[in-house]
Design a protein around this motif. Structure first.
Motif, PDB file in Angstrom:
ATOM      1  N   ASN A  43      51.976  64.084  20.479  1.00 51.17           N
ATOM      2  CA  ASN A  43      50.969  63.781  19.467  1.00 51.17           C
ATOM      3  C   ASN A  43      49.929  62.862  20.084  1.00 51.17           C
ATOM      4  O   ASN A  43      50.266  62.007  20.915  1.00 51.17           O
ATOM      5  CB  ASN A  43      51.597  63.093  18.250  1.00 51.17           C
ATOM      6  N   GLY A  44      48.668  63.052  19.694  1.00 52.12           N
ATOM      7  CA  GLY A  44      47.618  62.225  20.265  1.00 52.12           C
ATOM      8  C   GLY A  44      47.611  62.340  21.772  1.00 52.12           C
ATOM      9  O   GLY A  44      47.554  63.434  22.324  1.00 52.12           O
ATOM     10  N   ASN A  45      47.717  61.214  22.456  1.00 50.15           N
ATOM     11  CA  ASN A  45      47.704  61.220  23.929  1.00 50.15           C
ATOM     12  C   ASN A  45      49.099  61.060  24.525  1.00 50.15           C
ATOM     13  O   ASN A  45      49.234  60.790  25.721  1.00 50.15           O
ATOM     14  CB  ASN A  45      46.790  60.103  24.449  1.00 50.15           C
ATOM     15  N   VAL A  46      50.162  61.235  23.705  1.00 50.68           N
ATOM     16  CA  VAL A  46      51.532  60.977  24.153  1.00 50.68           C
ATOM     17  C   VAL A  46      52.357  62.261  24.157  1.00 50.68           C
ATOM     18  O   VAL A  46      52.305  63.054  23.205  1.00 50.68           O
ATOM     19  CB  VAL A  46      52.215  59.935  23.237  1.00 50.68           C
ATOM     20  N   LEU A  47      53.139  62.446  25.227  1.00 47.53           N
ATOM     21  CA  LEU A  47      54.157  63.491  25.278  1.00 47.53           C
ATOM     22  C   LEU A  47      55.497  62.813  25.549  1.00 47.53           C
ATOM     23  O   LEU A  47      55.686  62.174  26.596  1.00 47.53           O
ATOM     24  CB  LEU A  47      53.865  64.518  26.366  1.00 47.53           C
ATOM     25  N   PHE A  48      56.432  62.950  24.620  1.00 48.29           N
ATOM     26  CA  PHE A  48      57.790  62.424  24.733  1.00 48.29           C
ATOM     27  C   PHE A  48      58.671  63.621  25.055  1.00 48.29           C
ATOM     28  O   PHE A  48      58.782  64.551  24.254  1.00 48.29           O
ATOM     29  CB  PHE A  48      58.175  61.771  23.402  1.00 48.29           C
ATOM     30  N   GLU A  80      48.183  68.473  35.159  1.00 52.09           N
ATOM     31  CA  GLU A  80      47.155  69.325  34.554  1.00 52.09           C
ATOM     32  C   GLU A  80      46.725  68.788  33.196  1.00 52.09           C
ATOM     33  O   GLU A  80      45.528  68.785  32.876  1.00 52.09           O
ATOM     34  CB  GLU A  80      47.674  70.764  34.425  1.00 52.09           C
ATOM     35  N   ILE A  81      47.667  68.350  32.380  1.00 54.07           N
ATOM     36  CA  ILE A  81      47.300  67.759  31.085  1.00 54.07           C
ATOM     37  C   ILE A  81      46.414  66.539  31.310  1.00 54.07           C
ATOM     38  O   ILE A  81      45.370  66.364  30.661  1.00 54.07           O
ATOM     39  CB  ILE A  81      48.560  67.369  30.280  1.00 54.07           C
ATOM     40  N   ASP A  82      46.814  65.677  32.233  1.00 53.89           N
ATOM     41  CA  ASP A  82      46.065  64.447  32.514  1.00 53.89           C
ATOM     42  C   ASP A  82      44.641  64.767  32.977  1.00 53.89           C
ATOM     43  O   ASP A  82      43.674  64.116  32.569  1.00 53.89           O
ATOM     44  CB  ASP A  82      46.818  63.642  33.574  1.00 53.89           C
ATOM     45  N   ARG A  83      44.507  65.784  33.806  1.00 59.64           N
ATOM     46  CA  ARG A  83      43.190  66.156  34.339  1.00 59.64           C
ATOM     47  C   ARG A  83      42.272  66.719  33.254  1.00 59.64           C
ATOM     48  O   ARG A  83      41.077  66.429  33.221  1.00 59.64           O
ATOM     49  CB  ARG A  83      43.365  67.185  35.472  1.00 59.64           C
ATOM     50  N   LYS A  84      42.852  67.496  32.342  1.00 61.29           N
ATOM     51  CA  LYS A  84      42.029  68.172  31.332  1.00 61.29           C
ATOM     52  C   LYS A  84      41.781  67.318  30.089  1.00 61.29           C
ATOM     53  O   LYS A  84      40.834  67.582  29.341  1.00 61.29           O
ATOM     54  CB  LYS A  84      42.698  69.495  30.927  1.00 61.29           C
ATOM     55  N   LEU A  85      42.608  66.291  29.876  1.00 59.75           N
ATOM     56  CA  LEU A  85      42.442  65.438  28.698  1.00 59.75           C
ATOM     57  C   LEU A  85      41.401  64.369  29.013  1.00 59.75           C
ATOM     58  O   LEU A  85      41.720  63.229  29.367  1.00 59.75           O
ATOM     59  CB  LEU A  85      43.783  64.814  28.308  1.00 59.75           C
ATOM     60  N   VAL A  86      40.133  64.724  28.857  1.00 66.01           N
ATOM     61  CA  VAL A  86      39.047  63.850  29.315  1.00 66.01           C
ATOM     62  C   VAL A  86      38.680  62.777  28.299  1.00 66.01           C
ATOM     63  O   VAL A  86      38.009  61.800  28.647  1.00 66.01           O
ATOM     64  CB  VAL A  86      37.793  64.699  29.658  1.00 66.01           C
ATOM     65  N   HIS A  87      39.113  62.923  27.042  1.00 67.45           N
ATOM     66  CA  HIS A  87      38.725  61.958  26.006  1.00 67.45           C
ATOM     67  C   HIS A  87      39.796  60.905  25.730  1.00 67.45           C
ATOM     68  O   HIS A  87      39.688  60.138  24.772  1.00 67.45           O
ATOM     69  CB  HIS A  87      38.395  62.691  24.705  1.00 67.45           C
ATOM     70  N   ALA A  88      40.850  60.871  26.551  1.00 69.85           N
ATOM     71  CA  ALA A  88      41.920  59.895  26.340  1.00 69.85           C
ATOM     72  C   ALA A  88      42.746  59.758  27.602  1.00 69.85           C
ATOM     73  O   ALA A  88      42.727  60.629  28.479  1.00 69.85           O
ATOM     74  CB  ALA A  88      42.806  60.336  25.171  1.00 69.85           C
ATOM     75  N   ALA A 126      56.248  75.721  17.189  1.00 65.64           N
ATOM     76  CA  ALA A 126      57.433  75.148  17.835  1.00 65.64           C
ATOM     77  C   ALA A 126      57.288  75.143  19.349  1.00 65.64           C
ATOM     78  O   ALA A 126      57.985  74.391  20.041  1.00 65.64           O
ATOM     79  CB  ALA A 126      58.688  75.928  17.430  1.00 65.64           C
ATOM     80  N   ASN A 127      56.369  75.966  19.871  1.00 63.78           N
ATOM     81  CA  ASN A 127      56.114  76.027  21.317  1.00 63.78           C
ATOM     82  C   ASN A 127      54.666  75.667  21.640  1.00 63.78           C
ATOM     83  O   ASN A 127      54.119  76.111  22.646  1.00 63.78           O
ATOM     84  CB  ASN A 127      56.446  77.420  21.852  1.00 63.78           C
ATOM     85  N   HIS A 128      54.065  74.830  20.789  1.00 66.73           N
ATOM     86  CA  HIS A 128      52.651  74.497  20.948  1.00 66.73           C
ATOM     87  C   HIS A 128      52.456  73.019  20.628  1.00 66.73           C
ATOM     88  O   HIS A 128      52.974  72.515  19.633  1.00 66.73           O
ATOM     89  CB  HIS A 128      51.809  75.356  20.003  1.00 66.73           C
ATOM     90  N   THR A 129      51.725  72.320  21.487  1.00 63.53           N
ATOM     91  CA  THR A 129      51.430  70.900  21.261  1.00 63.53           C
ATOM     92  C   THR A 129      49.982  70.642  21.632  1.00 63.53           C
ATOM     93  O   THR A 129      49.489  71.168  22.640  1.00 63.53           O
ATOM     94  CB  THR A 129      52.330  70.000  22.123  1.00 63.53           C
ATOM     95  N   ARG A 130      49.308  69.817  20.835  1.00 63.75           N
ATOM     96  CA  ARG A 130      47.915  69.480  21.122  1.00 63.75           C
ATOM     97  C   ARG A 130      47.805  68.003  21.467  1.00 63.75           C
ATOM     98  O   ARG A 130      48.369  67.147  20.789  1.00 63.75           O
ATOM     99  CB  ARG A 130      47.038  69.790  19.911  1.00 63.75           C
ATOM    100  N   PHE A 131      47.051  67.714  22.516  1.00 61.99           N
ATOM    101  CA  PHE A 131      46.796  66.339  22.925  1.00 61.99           C
ATOM    102  C   PHE A 131      45.323  66.008  22.706  1.00 61.99           C
ATOM    103  O   PHE A 131      44.443  66.851  22.909  1.00 61.99           O
ATOM    104  CB  PHE A 131      47.151  66.141  24.402  1.00 61.99           C
ATOM    105  N   CYS A 132      45.041  64.769  22.283  1.00 63.94           N
ATOM    106  CA  CYS A 132      43.664  64.378  22.012  1.00 63.94           C
ATOM    107  C   CYS A 132      43.574  62.852  21.982  1.00 63.94           C
ATOM    108  O   CYS A 132      44.593  62.151  21.911  1.00 63.94           O
ATOM    109  CB  CYS A 132      43.192  64.956  20.673  1.00 63.94           C
ATOM    110  N   GLY A 133      42.341  62.342  22.032  1.00 65.19           N
ATOM    111  CA  GLY A 133      42.123  60.922  21.839  1.00 65.19           C
ATOM    112  C   GLY A 133      42.106  60.588  20.372  1.00 65.19           C
ATOM    113  O   GLY A 133      42.784  59.684  19.896  1.00 65.19           O
ATOM    114  N   SER A 134      41.321  61.347  19.612  1.00 70.88           N
ATOM    115  CA  SER A 134      41.327  61.285  18.148  1.00 70.88           C
ATOM    116  C   SER A 134      41.225  62.720  17.647  1.00 70.88           C
ATOM    117  O   SER A 134      40.780  63.613  18.371  1.00 70.88           O
ATOM    118  CB  SER A 134      40.174  60.434  17.621  1.00 70.88           C
ATOM    119  N   TYR A 135      41.624  62.948  16.400  1.00 70.59           N
ATOM    120  CA  TYR A 135      41.775  64.315  15.917  1.00 70.59           C
ATOM    121  C   TYR A 135      40.454  65.063  15.775  1.00 70.59           C
ATOM    122  O   TYR A 135      40.449  66.298  15.687  1.00 70.59           O
ATOM    123  CB  TYR A 135      42.520  64.314  14.580  1.00 70.59           C
ATOM    124  N   ASP A 136      39.321  64.362  15.776  1.00 71.59           N
ATOM    125  CA  ASP A 136      38.028  65.037  15.675  1.00 71.59           C
ATOM    126  C   ASP A 136      37.381  65.265  17.040  1.00 71.59           C
ATOM    127  O   ASP A 136      36.278  65.799  17.125  1.00 71.59           O
ATOM    128  CB  ASP A 136      37.081  64.252  14.763  1.00 71.59           C
TER     129      ASP A 136
END
Length: 446
Positions: free
Chosen positions: A258-263, A278-286, A177-187
């Motif tokens: 979810n994925g590359n989106v934070l609402f 910080e999220i934008d800087r570290k999310l290098v695959h999307a 409930a206090n954790h979210t993962r961002f990615c380009g694709s799930y693998d």
């Protein structure tokens, strides 16, 4: 290799009731002592699972826990037969009986924190059951939660399980409930955002004044270490104390990603701009896509009342996303109007699906509360216990099981009924056979 986000929803238990146990959860406190309908609650949850399955999303379920928890009541000094234990607790400590009878494990967003194999140093999917020590009725869940997760994600070539953090205030952990993962694709390697309400070891740190901050920074850091996450994969974000005091007891009441989106709402975090950078800087695959709702768009009060952000954000193969919201979002005019506008904006969110989850909502749990997200590649998905993955046949079996065993009304006063305990154990014993999970409950394990 293909990879998926699988949503494991909590199956509502036979003792679903409104005892108002969750201080800081406005809906829970507002509906205290109302009569609940466990049968309707379970069927509403199953209908959502089946509908998402039919739309092509991967869907599983986690079984409910044994309630009332006689084991808990005996540990607190109540003695005699099971029925005598219930009767004594009802007279001497009715609030303790209510806590031992809560069906709160239905909200599996609090069950654990999960890191996928693409993020972890050892290449395994890591699970840490949440200690949930901020609330008595939830603090008794983690041992059974761990057994259930170990039964479903059993192969230690692919899955690693950690016990809950020490059950002390300094390491208060409320799970996904206090954790979210961002990615380009799930693998692909992603960025995991841990959201906390307070720092336990810095007395001068900002903290809410009215309601408790349930998640600590120290707990977030411990889980990141246990899961083998590197510093460039982790973002720690603090909830705004004033927003917690407005009824936002978990981050998933005011943000969903979810994925590359934070609402999210602009009042969700302290230092929101730095968190997004910080999220934008570290999310290098999307390319990171933050979608912010402003105070001008919607007030925090409307957000809490409607549970707009306690929603599911689901990705389609063609890149667009569906937002799954509770029916209450259509009952708050400002929120309903915002949703109509949202799907026309320049964001990946292009569809809204509305579900009736009233029985859960009256206790303060919407679509997001009801599910634990687990990112799995095809090999890992094949290693999951297949009997808990949604199918037409499983849905039909579970509906028949609910209709056979569940009551259509339970009041807090009925929690002392020894027949409710017998009915619950009979139902759960049959469920473990249906799901082929083995002996996971205390009454089955002796």
């Amino acid at each position: 290799m293909s990879a998926y986000e699988v949503n494991f929803d909590g199956l509502v238990g036979p003792t679903h009731n409104y005892s108002g146990l969750s201080y800081g959860n406005v809906a829970s406190e507002s509906n205290i002592k109302q009569t609940s309908n466990p049968r309707e609650a379970a069927l509403q949850g199953l209908q959502k699972m089946k509908a998402l399955h039919d739309l092509g999303f991967k869907q599983g379920l986690l079984p409910p826990q044994e309630r009332p928890s006689i084991e808990t009541l005996r540990a607190l000094g109540f003695t005699g037969s099971d029925s005598q234990v219930l009767a004594s607790a009802a007279v001497q400590e009715p609030i303790v009986l209510a806590a031992a009878s809560s069906a709160s494990c239905m909200w599996t967003a609090n069950a654990a924190t999960v890191s996928p194999s693409a993020d972890t140093q050892d290449g395994k999917v890591h699970f840490t059951a949440a200690n949930l020590n901020a609330k008595v009725h939830r603090s008794i869940e983690h041992e059974t939660t761990t057994r259930i997760l170990e039964s479903i994600f059993k192969d230690d070539h692919y899955f690693a399980h950690h016990p809950a953090l020490p059950a002390v205030a300094q390491f208060g952990d409320e799970g996904a409930a206090n954790h979210t993962r961002f990615c380009g694709s799930y693998d692909q390697p992603g960025v995991e955002m841990f959201v906390y309400g307070r720092e336990a070891f810095r007395e001068s740190a900002p903290a809410p004044k009215k309601y408790p901050a349930r998640q600590t920074l120290e707990a977030c850091r411990a889980i990141a270490r246990l899961h083998g996450l590197s510093a460039d994969q982790v973002v720690y974000a603090q909830q705004k104390p004033e927003t917690i005091d407005a009824g936002v007891f978990h981050n998933d009441v005011i943000a969903v990603g979810n994925g590359n989106v934070l609402f999210y709402h602009e009042e969700a975090f302290m230092n929101s701009h730095q968190v997004m950078e910080e999220i934008d800087r570290k999310l290098v695959h999307a390319n990171f896509v933050p979608v912010m709702v402003t105070n001008k768009d919607l007030s925090v009060q409307d957000v809490v009342r409607s549970y707009l952000f306690n929603s599911q954000l689901l990705s389609h193969d063609d890149g667009y996303m569906t937002l799954v919201v509770p029916h209450e979002c259509r009952e708050v005019p400002a929120v309903s109007n915002y949703l109509d506008a949202l799907v026309t904006m320049n964001t990946p969110i292009k569809q809204v699906k509305v579900f009736d989850l009233k029985q859960s909502m009256q206790n303060g749990g919407g679509p997001a509360c009801l599910r634990l997200r687990v990112a799995l590649n095809q090999t890992e998905l094949s290693a999951v216990h297949q009997n808990v993955l949604m199918s037409d046949a499983l849905y039909d079996s579970l509906v028949a099981w609910v209709e056979k065993h569940y009551r259509d009304r339970v009041s807090p006063e009925e929690l002392a009924d020894p027949n409710l305990l017998v009915e619950s154990r009979t139902a759960l014993d049959e469920l473990t056979q249906l799901l082929k999970l083995g002996s996971i409950y205390p009454f089955q394990r002796g």
